[in-house]
Design an enzyme around this catalytic site. Structure first.
Site, PDB file in Angstrom:
ATOM      1  N   ARG A  15      17.537   6.852   5.105  1.00  0.00           N
ATOM      2  CA  ARG A  15      16.962   5.723   5.860  1.00  0.00           C
ATOM      3  C   ARG A  15      16.133   6.250   7.039  1.00  0.00           C
ATOM      4  O   ARG A  15      15.143   5.654   7.443  1.00  0.00           O
ATOM      5  CB  ARG A  15      18.082   4.789   6.349  1.00  0.00           C
ATOM      6  CG  ARG A  15      17.569   3.691   7.273  1.00  0.00           C
ATOM      7  CD  ARG A  15      18.514   2.495   7.433  1.00  0.00           C
ATOM      8  NE  ARG A  15      19.908   2.803   7.412  1.00  0.00           N
ATOM      9  CZ  ARG A  15      20.594   3.389   8.410  1.00  0.00           C
ATOM     10  NH1 ARG A  15      19.997   3.720   9.516  1.00  0.00           N
ATOM     11  NH2 ARG A  15      21.887   3.625   8.272  1.00  0.00           N
ATOM     12  N   TYR A  69      -1.558 -15.248   3.929  1.00  0.00           N
ATOM     13  CA  TYR A  69      -0.630 -15.276   2.802  1.00  0.00           C
ATOM     14  C   TYR A  69       0.535 -16.236   3.127  1.00  0.00           C
ATOM     15  O   TYR A  69       1.063 -16.216   4.240  1.00  0.00           O
ATOM     16  CB  TYR A  69      -0.128 -13.849   2.532  1.00  0.00           C
ATOM     17  CG  TYR A  69       1.049 -13.804   1.601  1.00  0.00           C
ATOM     18  CD1 TYR A  69       1.005 -14.426   0.345  1.00  0.00           C
ATOM     19  CD2 TYR A  69       2.233 -13.157   1.959  1.00  0.00           C
ATOM     20  CE1 TYR A  69       2.099 -14.411  -0.503  1.00  0.00           C
ATOM     21  CE2 TYR A  69       3.331 -13.131   1.107  1.00  0.00           C
ATOM     22  CZ  TYR A  69       3.251 -13.760  -0.122  1.00  0.00           C
ATOM     23  OH  TYR A  69       4.331 -13.752  -0.961  1.00  0.00           O
ATOM     24  N   ASP A  89      -4.419  -7.436   8.606  1.00  0.00           N
ATOM     25  CA  ASP A  89      -3.823  -7.259   7.291  1.00  0.00           C
ATOM     26  C   ASP A  89      -4.980  -6.930   6.346  1.00  0.00           C
ATOM     27  O   ASP A  89      -5.821  -7.773   6.036  1.00  0.00           O
ATOM     28  CB  ASP A  89      -3.093  -8.545   6.873  1.00  0.00           C
ATOM     29  CG  ASP A  89      -2.369  -8.382   5.537  1.00  0.00           C
ATOM     30  OD1 ASP A  89      -2.828  -7.581   4.703  1.00  0.00           O
ATOM     31  OD2 ASP A  89      -1.360  -9.078   5.317  1.00  0.00           O
ATOM     32  N   LYS A 119      -0.010  -4.088  -3.695  1.00  0.00           N
ATOM     33  CA  LYS A 119      -1.302  -4.523  -4.246  1.00  0.00           C
ATOM     34  C   LYS A 119      -2.183  -3.317  -4.594  1.00  0.00           C
ATOM     35  O   LYS A 119      -1.772  -2.450  -5.323  1.00  0.00           O
ATOM     36  CB  LYS A 119      -1.982  -5.463  -3.261  1.00  0.00           C
ATOM     37  CG  LYS A 119      -1.046  -6.470  -2.604  1.00  0.00           C
ATOM     38  CD  LYS A 119      -0.314  -7.371  -3.588  1.00  0.00           C
ATOM     39  CE  LYS A 119       0.573  -8.346  -2.837  1.00  0.00           C
ATOM     40  NZ  LYS A 119       1.648  -8.887  -3.610  1.00  0.00           N
TER      41      LYS A 119
HETATM   42  O1  P1T Z   1       4.742  -9.053  -1.303  1.00  0.00           O
HETATM   43  P1  P1T Z   1       4.778  -8.085  -0.176  1.00  0.00           P
HETATM   44  O2  P1T Z   1       4.618  -6.658  -0.584  1.00  0.00           O
HETATM   45  O3  P1T Z   1       5.952  -8.304   0.727  1.00  0.00           O
HETATM   46  O4  P1T Z   1       3.454  -8.349   0.714  1.00  0.00           O
HETATM   47  C1  P1T Z   1       3.242  -9.526   1.430  1.00  0.00           C
HETATM   48  C2  P1T Z   1       1.775  -9.769   1.619  1.00  0.00           C
HETATM   49  C3  P1T Z   1       1.188  -9.437   2.832  1.00  0.00           C
HETATM   50  N1  P1T Z   1      -0.127  -9.630   3.051  1.00  0.00           N
HETATM   51  C4  P1T Z   1      -0.921 -10.144   2.100  1.00  0.00           C
HETATM   52  C5  P1T Z   1      -2.375 -10.353   2.386  1.00  0.00           C
HETATM   53  C6  P1T Z   1      -0.398 -10.492   0.853  1.00  0.00           C
HETATM   54  O5  P1T Z   1      -1.234 -10.991  -0.069  1.00  0.00           O
HETATM   55  C7  P1T Z   1       0.989 -10.309   0.603  1.00  0.00           C
HETATM   56  C8  P1T Z   1       1.612 -10.685  -0.694  1.00  0.00           C
HETATM   57  N2  P1T Z   1       0.838 -11.533  -1.487  1.00  0.00           N
HETATM   58  C9  P1T Z   1       1.168 -12.012  -2.707  1.00  0.00           C
HETATM   59  C10 P1T Z   1       2.310 -11.740  -3.334  1.00  0.00           C
HETATM   60  C11 P1T Z   1       0.157 -12.883  -3.331  1.00  0.00           C
HETATM   61  O6  P1T Z   1       0.214 -13.122  -4.556  1.00  0.00           O
HETATM   62  O7  P1T Z   1      -0.740 -13.339  -2.631  1.00  0.00           O
END
Ligand code: P1T
Length: 387
Positions: free
Chosen positions: A52, A104, A176, A201
């Site tokens: 961790r 998001y 972001d 992503k």
């Molecule tokens: O899903 P996660 O890895 O926790 O990420 C969150 C997140 C943060 N910022 C943006 C711009 C995002 O698009 C996302 C996650 N988005 C999706 C799962 C979606 O389908 O838009």
């Protein structure tokens, strides 16, 4: 523009953090799939005590990602949301936070149902710097949170303009950068204090990891985030770190391929009689196309469009596709398609959704790297089955 790196991004994606294993010469660094490390005597160790806190595979990934965003430091997390949560936790209690009004759905949910216990949130259209300045004066935020392009409406904020304004009023800026990836946009270079990514992503790119990262240049803030990471515990696992290290190697070629297909599809959709309008930063019709050209080196693989009709047409269209899988998420090599109002942005109250334009005929595409003609044919047959 400040540029710290002497090598190009494609080279850094392949080599920084991916150096061969020094003990065996293995070209691919091993996964340190371990929870703990042996100590010779209490407190006598090789710099690693517990995963961790430290892990060599995660450390390699952080070195690579910091380099890709021209950052001094990177903290990786178990999800994009965990990265956002760590930043919220790093702010002094009762901070004022100004957030873009189109983010998001999960970010909106975190800010309005979890972090609002600790901080005060206000929302503003960050594409309109006059409104931002007014809000900076009124709410005196400690932090401004912006997504650009936004999810799902692909609105673009002038990052440098926003950062200059925020600095004037003593606020830090988080961008972001998930939708552009470090390949097409580097917000720290434009004045942002933090960059956040959902590694889930484009950076990983293969839809097989959930992860997040924060990149920054401030040493003290990095120490704070790292301590929080260790105390709270949302760290990236060794295996996930290794998968992302592998996925990110092809970031440059993937992003070029995503963009090439997206540009063709957006242009095609714009001419389609069954489409009301198309939003893609690379189209001249995009309201902030000029800003996109200024601050991004490409336009990415995300397209949003408004289909003619309403929920009935959206549903039929989405059900009729073959190569576009109906699924949340984005940025993988395979094409995905989704309905934000019912899927990714359902946690935003209806009134807010309608106010910013997330209507029932809005469809979001994450364009993959398949042969573009096959994708176009798939879209064509789905339109035929809908109308
Ligand atoms: O899903 P996660 O890895 O926790 O990420 C969150 C997140 C943060 N910022 C943006 C711009 C995002 O698009 C996302 C996650 N988005 C999706 C799962 C979606 O389908 O838009």
């Amino acid at each position: 523009m400040k540029k710290k790196n002497k090598f190009g991004l494609a080279t850094r994606a392949l080599h920084v953090g991916n150096e061969p294993d020094p003990t065996t010469g293995a070209i691919i660094p091993p996964i340190f799939q371990t929870s703990t490390y042996v100590q010779a005597a209490p407190g006598e160790h090789k710099g690693f005590e517990y995963t961790r806190t430290h892990n060599p595979t995660r450390r390699r990934l952080e070195a690579c990602l910091a380099s890709l965003e021209n950052a001094d430091f990177c903290v990786t997390t178990s999800s994009g949301m965990a990265a956002t949560m760590l930043i919220m936790q790093a702010l002094p209690a009762n901070s004022s936070v100004l957030c873009g009004d189109d983010v998001y759905g999960g970010t909106f949910r975190l800010f309005t149902t979890v972090s609002n216990d600790r901080h005060k949130f206000n929302f503003v259209d960050t594409t309109d710097l006059k409104k931002v300045e007014k809000a900076l004066k009124e709410f005196k935020p400690k932090l401004v949170w912006a997504e650009t392009p936004t999810n799902p409406l692909l609105k673009i904020t002038d990052i440098k303009g926003l950062c200059d304004l925020a600095k004037k009023y003593g606020a830090m800026v988080v961008v972001d950068n998930t939708f552009m990836s470090p390949y097409f946009q580097n917000p720290l270079t434009l004045g942002a204090d933090f960059v956040v990514h959902s590694l889930t992503k484009y950076i990983n790119g293969h839809s097989d990891v959930v992860g997040g990262a924060i990149m920054l240049n401030d040493k003290k803030m990095h120490e704070k985030l790292y301590k929080l990471q260790n105390s709270i515990g949302p760290c990236a696992s060794p295996f996930d770190s290794w998968l992302v290290l592998r996925g990110v190697k092809t970031l440059a070629v993937r992003m070029e391929a995503h963009q090439k297909n997206a540009m063709k599809i957006a242009t095609w959709l714009e001419k389609n009689a069954n489409v009301e309008s198309v939003v893609y930063p690379g189209l001249k019709s995009h309201p902030q196309h000029k800003i996109a050209q200024k601050q991004m080196s490409g336009f990415g693989g995300m397209i949003t469009f408004f289909i003619k009709g309403g929920l009935k047409e959206s549903r039929q269209f989405l059900k009729s596709l073959t190569f576009f899988s109906l699924a949340e998420s984005l940025g993988g090599v395979e094409s995905l398609i989704e309905h934000p109002a019912i899927m990714t942005h359902a946690s935003i109250p209806l009134a807010n959704r309608l106010k910013i334009g997330i209507t029932d005929n809005l469809i979001r595409i994450s364009v993959g790297i398949e042969d573009c003609d096959d994708l176009l044919q798939d879209l064509e047959q789905a339109f035929e089955s809908t109308y």
